[in-house]
Design an enzyme around this catalytic site. Structure first.
Site, short mmCIF file in Angstrom:
data_model
loop_
_atom_site.label_atom_id
_atom_site.label_comp_id
_atom_site.label_asym_id
_atom_site.label_seq_id
_atom_site.Cartn_x
_atom_site.Cartn_y
_atom_site.Cartn_z
N ASP A 109 0.81 -1.22 0.00
CA ASP A 109 0.00 0.00 0.00
C ASP A 109 0.84 1.27 0.00
O ASP A 109 2.05 1.23 -0.15
CB ASP A 109 -1.09 -0.03 1.08
CG ASP A 109 -0.55 -0.35 2.43
OD1 ASP A 109 0.58 0.08 2.72
OD2 ASP A 109 -1.25 -1.04 3.20
N LYS A 164 -4.08 2.83 -0.05
CA LYS A 164 -5.26 3.57 0.40
C LYS A 164 -4.91 5.03 0.58
O LYS A 164 -3.86 5.35 1.10
CB LYS A 164 -5.70 3.04 1.76
CG LYS A 164 -6.05 1.61 1.74
CD LYS A 164 -6.35 1.19 3.16
CE LYS A 164 -6.24 -0.31 3.30
NZ LYS A 164 -5.74 -0.68 4.61
N MET A 187 -2.53 8.91 12.53
CA MET A 187 -3.71 9.27 11.72
C MET A 187 -4.47 10.44 12.33
O MET A 187 -5.70 10.46 12.32
CB MET A 187 -4.66 8.05 11.61
CG MET A 187 -4.02 6.88 10.91
SD MET A 187 -5.10 5.44 10.84
CE MET A 187 -4.73 4.65 12.40
#
Ligand code: SAH
Length: 498
Positions: free
Chosen positions: A36, A58, A172
């Protein structure tokens, strides 16, 4: 059919050197690699050419490939009998959904392994000079996700976290940064608590932003911080002033393109990265032994008529060895001949085959090799095994010294140009990247791959005079190593930067 296997591998936080040995081993024998967005290009370049690559990268808030589909891909490929590596940023089990990916495999009794990775939660603060714990400041560290599900409030136990007095690391958390800081303030944390955001940590574009709990959201907004970034809250952030080692490295913020023959290992690239440089590896030439090679065959048949065998590159040594190997012979076919190498790199290649150079000139170029052979004892006829465009300086020096020789081309240099577009986009007159050239053929390979390019949009860092001459022929501004060694080449790049 034989059942395959899935190996979850942590690729580390960004710096390609921060991947584990075990992870690289798994990668090198993978048949399918599913990866990813957070995996660095330098690590992706280690995927075997024969492996199928599947990008399920993603982007925040719009998932390219939904999780259940990723799980299904892993299962299907394993059921096809493939050895599948699932490469994930940082550590697969830390906010990496590694657990979810294993569930379906376990259900279907597919064998799997999990190779942990260095997590960004610890490594990114470390590269910003922030140890996540320090006895003087805290006795715990907490890793929290700042990811907010669409339309839902942040689900973080701020009171409990503030109560621990530990270091808080949020992953995040870029979009929720203001709410996170407000949550901590509301729970009673001091507005003066040191805090930091570190963007693109451990990579050449790492950007640490130091502030306090009350000023961090505004500062981060002013600096337009983007994901991936980590938020660190705690007294330990003050240590950055003392320990900020990565951003102070001598080649930090320097863009360097390393041209090299495709088959040579990237040691120069690795060493430049250790000095903080932003390195792009650009294998623009490939050396291919000429097989069969009748002139070499003929020379080998009369090997006793030569006193010296001279090599001007490691590729010449490999070409000879490959030739011997393919014809079921070994180094004994060389008899008692004396060996000359243009420099230590070529000598190293000889040593791999149990041989040693009897002669290495003081200056590592063709002219000095030729002169040294003229003065060598015993003097005698020289067999030169080299590329199709060898420098004439070597044979001219032998002519001048009255030494007989046979000059045999035993390998070809071919141009290759994968990634040419990416490199072309980096060339820039106002901020020229340094391009390393370790032979005249890398200069020609680079030019062939670039096609029409502005020579003033780069600086050529050349290993020696002949390489420099090749670059100057194309009007490329150059800097040149004092000696034709990797050490001296790195030194001249450093000197040029400071
Ligand atoms: N499994 C990963 C984390 C995945 S969650 C790990 O162990 O590191 C993704 C979050 O990790 C990003 O939103 C960011 O907060 C953090 N992150 C990953 N790589 C980062 C990097 N190079 N610099 C800063 N933060 C990073």
């Amino acid at each position: 059919m034989k059942m395959g296997e899935v190996i979850l591998v942590g690729a580390g936080p960004g710096d390609p050197g921060l991947m584990t040995v075990r992870g690289l081993e798994a990668l090198s024998s993978a048949q399918v690699v599913v990866y990813d967005r957070l995996v660095s290009p330098a690590i992706l370049s280690k995927i075997p050419e024969t492996a199928e690559k599947i990008n399920v990268g993603k982007r925040s808030s719009h998932h390219l490939v939904p999780q259940d589909q990723i799980n299904q891909i892993l299962l299907d490929k394993a059921l096809e009998g493939k050895k599948v590596v699932r490469l994930k940023g940082g550590d697969p089990f830390l906010f990496g959904r590694g657990g979810e990916e294993l569930e379906l495999l376990a259900e279907h009794h597919v064998p799997f392994q999990e190779i942990p990775g260095i997590t960004s939660a610890i490594a990114v603060p470390a590269y910003a000079g922030i140890p996540v714990t320090h006895r003087d400041f805290c006795s715990s560290v907490h890793i929290i996700t700042g990811h907010q599900r669409a339309g839902m409030p942040l689900n973080i136990p701020f009171d409990a976290l503030v109560g621990t007095k530990g270091t808080l690391v949020f992953l995040m958390g870029v979009s929720a940064l203001p709410q996170i800081c407000q949550g901590l303030l509301d729970a009673g944390m001091s507005p003066d608590m040191p805090a930091a955001v570190v963007e693109k940590g451990t990579t050449p574009s790492q950007r640490p932003i130091l502030a306090t709990l009350s000023t961090l959201p505004q500062k981060a907004a002013e600096e337009q911080v983007e994901s991936p970034a980590i938020i660190v809250v705690g007294e330990v952030c003050t240590l950055n002033q003392q320990f900020d080692w990565f951003d102070r490295l001598p080649l930090k913020n320097q863009k360097i393109i390393v041209t090299r023959p495709k088959e040579r290992a990237g040691t120069l690239a690795g060493r430049l990265r250790q000095l903080g440089a932003d390195v792009t590896e650009f294998p623009c030439i490939e050396t291919v032994p000429m097989i069969p090679c009748p002139p070499m065959e003929q020379a080998l048949a009369q090997i006793d008529s030569y006193t010296w065998l001279a090599f001007t590159s490691p590729a010449g040594v490999s070409a000879l060895m490959e030739h011997l190997d393919r014809t079921n012979r070994d180094v004994r076919a060389l008899g008692r001949i004396h060996l000359a190498a243009i420099g230590p790199g070529t000598d190293r290649e000889l040593r791999k085959h149990g041989l040693r150079a009897d002669l290495i000139p003081e200056v590592y170029d063709g002219e000095h090799l030729g002169q040294a052979l003229c003065q060598a004892s015993p003097a005698g006829k020289v067999l030169i095994l080299r590329a199709q465009w060898g420098t004439e300086a070597l044979t001219q020096a032998l002519d001048q010294g009255g030494i007989a020789y046979d000059d045999i081309r035993c390998y070809e240099t071919k141009f290759t140009c994968p990634q040419a577009e990416e490199v072309r986009a980096m060339l820039n007159r106002d901020d020229p990247p340094t391009v390393t050239f370790t032979s005249a053929s890398t200069v020609r390979g680079f030019a062939a791959a670039m096609g029409d390019f502005d020579p003033l949009s780069l600086v050529g860092a050349c290993i020696g005079e002949q390489t420099r001459a090749a670059a100057e022929l194309l009007d490329i501004p150059t800097i040149t190593a004092e000696k034709a060694t990797m050490d001296a080449l790195i030194q001249v790049i450093e000197d040029h930067t400071n």
